[in-house]
Design a protein around this motif. Sequence first.
Motif, PDB file in Angstrom:
ATOM      1  N   GLN A 145     -31.166   5.958  17.273  1.00 47.37           N
ATOM      2  CA  GLN A 145     -30.246   6.597  16.334  1.00 47.37           C
ATOM      3  C   GLN A 145     -28.963   5.773  16.225  1.00 47.37           C
ATOM      4  O   GLN A 145     -28.318   5.753  15.187  1.00 47.37           O
ATOM      5  N   GLN A 146     -28.621   5.099  17.315  1.00 52.36           N
ATOM      6  CA  GLN A 146     -27.408   4.293  17.335  1.00 52.36           C
ATOM      7  C   GLN A 146     -27.653   2.898  16.769  1.00 52.36           C
ATOM      8  O   GLN A 146     -26.744   2.276  16.233  1.00 52.36           O
ATOM      9  N   ASN A 147     -28.857   2.399  16.915  1.00 51.79           N
ATOM     10  CA  ASN A 147     -29.247   1.107  16.373  1.00 51.79           C
ATOM     11  C   ASN A 147     -30.686   1.217  15.888  1.00 51.79           C
ATOM     12  O   ASN A 147     -31.607   1.269  16.693  1.00 51.79           O
ATOM     13  N   PRO A 148     -30.902   1.257  14.591  1.00 52.13           N
ATOM     14  CA  PRO A 148     -32.254   1.427  14.055  1.00 52.13           C
ATOM     15  C   PRO A 148     -33.242   0.360  14.518  1.00 52.13           C
ATOM     16  O   PRO A 148     -34.435   0.574  14.509  1.00 52.13           O
ATOM     17  N   LEU A 149     -32.733  -0.805  14.932  1.00 49.61           N
ATOM     18  CA  LEU A 149     -33.615  -1.865  15.413  1.00 49.61           C
ATOM     19  C   LEU A 149     -34.028  -1.652  16.867  1.00 49.61           C
ATOM     20  O   LEU A 149     -34.926  -2.325  17.360  1.00 49.61           O
TER      21      LEU A 149
END
Length: 86
Positions: A44-48
């Motif tokens: 959720q904080q970094n889609p990758l």
Amino acid sequence: MIVRSSVPSPFGRKVKMVAKYLGVYNALTIETADTNNPDDTLRQQNPLGKIPVLILDDGRKYYDLARHLRISRFQSRWPHPAPDRK
């Protein structure tokens, strides 16, 4: 500020080392991230799903940019290096 990383991450260590050098390490909250866990909030904080993720107090997140951006982010907030610790 929050740094999401894992213990073996060399990039997470780099962010923590710079924070220590600049004397702001105590202003950070270090949170462990599990890149192998699909339920970890890291995605959720970094889609990758990559680490480290720097989360500022206002909620902005920095990830997967030029790796030096995290370093320059610290320097723009705390531009003076920490005093020598002899």
